[in-house]
Design an enzyme around this catalytic site. Structure first.
Site, mmCIF file in Angstrom:
data_model
loop_
_atom_site.group_PDB
_atom_site.id
_atom_site.type_symbol
_atom_site.label_atom_id
_atom_site.label_comp_id
_atom_site.label_asym_id
_atom_site.label_seq_id
_atom_site.Cartn_x
_atom_site.Cartn_y
_atom_site.Cartn_z
ATOM 1 N N LYS A 1 0.818 -1.318 0.028
ATOM 2 C CA LYS A 1 -0.023 -0.282 0.138
ATOM 3 C C LYS A 1 0.897 1.302 -0.038
ATOM 4 C CE LYS A 1 -2.380 1.834 3.783
ATOM 5 N NZ LYS A 1 -1.890 3.062 4.002
ATOM 6 N N LEU B 1 -5.005 7.172 -1.204
ATOM 7 C CA LEU B 1 -4.916 8.785 -1.149
ATOM 8 C C LEU B 1 -6.358 9.093 -0.561
ATOM 9 C CD1 LEU B 1 -2.938 9.782 -4.273
ATOM 10 C CD2 LEU B 1 -1.995 9.153 -1.844
ATOM 11 N N HIS C 1 -11.392 12.932 -1.303
ATOM 12 C CA HIS C 1 -12.678 13.467 -0.750
ATOM 13 C C HIS C 1 -12.813 14.918 -1.097
ATOM 14 C CE1 HIS C 1 -15.044 13.833 3.187
ATOM 15 N NE2 HIS C 1 -15.707 14.208 2.357
ATOM 16 N N ASP C 2 -13.609 15.110 -2.014
ATOM 17 C CA ASP C 2 -13.737 16.667 -2.591
ATOM 18 C C ASP C 2 -15.101 16.893 -3.565
ATOM 19 O OD1 ASP C 2 -12.899 19.213 -3.448
ATOM 20 O OD2 ASP C 2 -10.882 18.514 -3.551
ATOM 21 N N ILE C 3 -15.239 17.955 -3.984
ATOM 22 C CA ILE C 3 -16.448 18.015 -4.736
ATOM 23 C C ILE C 3 -16.462 17.062 -5.883
ATOM 24 C CG2 ILE C 3 -16.827 20.441 -4.263
ATOM 25 C CD1 ILE C 3 -15.573 20.889 -7.090
ATOM 26 N N ASN D 1 -16.620 17.078 -9.120
ATOM 27 C CA ASN D 1 -15.864 17.292 -10.459
ATOM 28 C C ASN D 1 -14.298 16.926 -9.961
ATOM 29 O OD1 ASN D 1 -15.756 18.201 -13.149
ATOM 30 N ND2 ASN D 1 -14.554 19.995 -12.332
ATOM 31 N N THR D 2 -13.839 17.564 -8.833
ATOM 32 C CA THR D 2 -12.323 17.336 -8.453
ATOM 33 C C THR D 2 -12.059 15.722 -8.270
ATOM 34 O OG1 THR D 2 -12.433 19.401 -7.661
ATOM 35 C CG2 THR D 2 -10.515 18.081 -7.014
ATOM 36 N N THR E 1 -10.037 3.584 11.263
ATOM 37 C CA THR E 1 -9.845 2.622 12.242
ATOM 38 C C THR E 1 -9.243 3.192 13.547
ATOM 39 O OG1 THR E 1 -7.804 1.876 11.142
ATOM 40 C CG2 THR E 1 -9.686 0.550 11.084
ATOM 41 N N ARG F 1 -3.128 -5.780 14.326
ATOM 42 C CA ARG F 1 -1.909 -6.098 15.158
ATOM 43 C C ARG F 1 -1.857 -7.470 15.499
ATOM 44 N NH1 ARG F 1 -1.399 -1.758 13.734
ATOM 45 N NH2 ARG F 1 -1.227 0.294 14.593
ATOM 46 N N GLN G 1 -4.196 3.511 16.624
ATOM 47 C CA GLN G 1 -5.317 2.952 16.120
ATOM 48 C C GLN G 1 -6.290 2.870 17.510
ATOM 49 O OE1 GLN G 1 -6.107 2.524 12.992
ATOM 50 N NE2 GLN G 1 -4.492 1.814 11.889
ATOM 51 N N ARG H 1 2.785 -1.309 10.672
ATOM 52 C CA ARG H 1 3.983 -1.205 11.945
ATOM 53 C C ARG H 1 4.115 -2.689 12.545
ATOM 54 N NH1 ARG H 1 1.226 4.247 14.292
ATOM 55 N NH2 ARG H 1 -0.324 3.075 13.182
HETATM 56 O O1 C5P Z 1 0.785 0.661 10.922
HETATM 57 P P1 C5P Z 1 -0.623 0.289 10.684
HETATM 58 O O2 C5P Z 1 -0.761 -1.202 10.581
HETATM 59 O O3 C5P Z 1 -1.559 1.026 11.797
HETATM 60 O O4 C5P Z 1 -0.965 0.758 9.388
HETATM 61 C C1 C5P Z 1 -2.412 0.885 9.062
HETATM 62 C C2 C5P Z 1 -2.311 1.662 7.504
HETATM 63 O O5 C5P Z 1 -3.724 1.608 7.224
HETATM 64 C C3 C5P Z 1 -1.893 3.077 7.476
HETATM 65 O O6 C5P Z 1 -1.065 3.422 6.331
HETATM 66 C C4 C5P Z 1 -3.089 3.874 7.650
HETATM 67 O O7 C5P Z 1 -3.260 5.063 6.656
HETATM 68 C C5 C5P Z 1 -4.127 3.032 6.799
HETATM 69 N N1 C5P Z 1 -5.337 2.975 6.809
HETATM 70 C C6 C5P Z 1 -5.952 2.862 8.468
HETATM 71 N N2 C5P Z 1 -7.403 3.296 8.361
HETATM 72 C C7 C5P Z 1 -8.102 3.482 7.604
HETATM 73 C C8 C5P Z 1 -7.693 3.393 6.052
HETATM 74 C C9 C5P Z 1 -6.260 3.248 5.972
HETATM 75 O O8 C5P Z 1 -5.333 2.764 9.048
HETATM 76 N N3 C5P Z 1 -9.613 3.337 7.771
#
Ligand code: C5P
Length: 247
Positions: free
Chosen positions: A42, A70, A73-75, A77-78, A132, A194, A203, A224
């Site tokens: 990702k 990424l 989240h926008d209008i 058209n964008t 999350t 985790r 989280q 992580r």
């Molecule tokens: O390090 P960790 O396992 O917490 O990483 C979770 C990844 O998932 C991060 O890159 C975070 O931006 C992404 N993410 C998230 N919750 C969401 C969408 C994406 O934690 N709802």
């Protein structure tokens, strides 16, 4: 997604490693440490804003599947334009915030299809429900959405399906509720993972990889717990062993 007997599943196709780094050298170091065990990665804002979207093509050249996270989240058209641009980089999965509404999601879908080069398949388009890291208390008291987390996520999943999304991002805890309202083939991508003993960090709605799959997640996103482990290759291999043994 085929849910066969635990030890026959190709777990590495359903586990997405979050490459939350600020430069390509760190990404290469991380992938080297993992000894080619990872097949889906990702790219989030941290890496994409630092290295540019060209990093997606680089990772594809390494034979990896790529989720570009990424969270548009926008209008409408964008959002449509953003997806037209994103579609050119060869991602396998991209996402947006369901909170942008049905018109935004529909426009994004249109942009993604229009931007996909001829002869190539459009990436999966996935809607983020509630991050999350957001607890129910934060959702109720700060974001001012009343009701339970599960109800809210299920409502967002229903909206995402109505707008033609392929699935949603949510915590593994809400997967059964999502499948109930949107059907078993509606994809669930679950961060908030985790391995036992690793730190929760920022989280709040978390569980282990095995529990996430038990609850019906199609893909898990893990960062992580693996990348910050003293020995990432060993942490990854242990996770796969536990999944194969169906513990
Ligand atoms: O390090 P960790 O396992 O917490 O990483 C979770 C990844 O998932 C991060 O890159 C975070 O931006 C992404 N993410 C998230 N919750 C969401 C969408 C994406 O934690 N709802």
């Amino acid at each position: 997604m085929v849910h066969s007997v635990n030890n026959e599943r190709a777990w590495d196709e359903q586990i997405i490693l979050a490459l939350d780094y600020q430069d390509k050298a760190e990404v290469i170091e991380c992938l080297n440490k993992l000894d080619g065990q990872v097949r889906y990665v990702k790219v989030g804002m941290e890496l994409c804003y630092a290295e540019g979207p060209g990093i997606v093509a680089y990772l594809k050249e390494q034979g990896l599947q790529v989720f570009v996270d990424l969270k548009v989240h926008d209008i409408p058209n964008t959002a449509k334009g953003a997806m037209m641009s994103l579609a050119k980089h060869g991602a396998d999965m991209v996402n947006l915030h369901v909170a942008g509404g049905v018109a935004m999601m529909e426009a994004a879908r249109e942009g993604l299809e229009q931007g996909t080069p001829a002869g190539e398949e459009s990436p999966l388009l996935i809607g983020v429900t509630m991050l999350t890291s957001t607890s129910q208390q934060t959702m109720n008291e700060q974001i001012l959405i009343t009701g339970s987390m599960e109800e809210t996520v299920a409502t967002y999943a229903r909206l995402a399906k109505k707008a033609g999304m392929d699935g949603v991002v949510a915590s593994p805890l809400e997967v059964p509720a999502i499948k109930q309202v949107a059907g078993s083939t509606f994809i669930t991508v679950t961060p908030g993972i985790r391995t036992l003993g690793s730190s929760k960090g920022d989280q709040t709605r978390i569980t282990t990889p095995e529990k996430a799959f038990e609850r019906g997640a199609d893909y898990i996103v893990i960062g992580r717990s693996i990348t910050q482990a003293p020995n990432p290759a060993e942490a990854w291999a242990n996770m796969i062993t536990i999944l194969k043994e169906g513990k």
